[in-house]
Motif scaffolding. Structure first.
Motif: not given
Length: 167
Positions: A114-120
């Motif tokens: 459930g972690i929301v990140i910008q994958c890059g």
């Protein structure tokens, strides 16, 4: 009856000598190679952000994530150049495929937690996506993994340094 096999029969089946198969191999090589090259160049231009994006996955220890975030763009550029040129294609596709598997595991991991990140993957846009973006990242990476698998099985195409150097 000889126990040795002709090397050409091992690497090229009659089906693989067809123009459509040659074109698929070339397309797989260029799609994967250009993707790696573009992603690597973008990441190098934003190297500190790439390190931060790598740490955001919360999979690797801090220092290892920083090291990987620094090394990965250079690896992607080397893989991209080799694939575009068609040089050492099978080995490059193996490394590229393993890298795609690592990316897939990373995306699945943050999504499941459930972690929301910008994958890059292609630099950092500055805004966080929703978790719905992960399905598109996964579909893209699975498609790229399929390209790598194709090249592991059938690495040679007419337009490649491998073909020019080794037949």
């Amino acid at each position: 009856m000889s126990s040795s096999t002709d090397a050409s029969s091992v690497t090229t089946t009659p089906w693989m000598r067809r123009p459509a198969a040659e074109l698929l191999g070339l397309l797989a090589r260029l799609i994967l190679g250009i993707t790696y090259l573009v992603a690597g160049v973008i990441k190098i231009q934003q190297l500190e952000q790439t390190r931060m994006d790598t740490r955001a996955f919360r999979i690797l220890p801090y220092d290892v994530a920083n090291l990987w975030g620094t090394f990965m763009p250079f690896l992607e550029i080397v893989l991209g150049v080799l694939l575009i040129a068609g040089l050492l294609t099978r080995m490059t596709a193996v490394v590229g495929g393993l890298l795609m598997i690592a990316f897939i595991i990373g995306i699945v991991s943050v999504w499941a937690r459930g972690i929301v990140i910008q994958c890059g993957c292609f630099g950092h846009s500055g805004s966080l996506p929703t978790t719905a973006a992960y399905k598109w990242d996964l579909l893209r990476d699975i498609g790229l993994l399929i390209c790598a698998l194709w090249l592991v099985l059938w690495p040679r195409t007419r337009v490649s340094a491998d073909r020019a150097l080794w037949g």
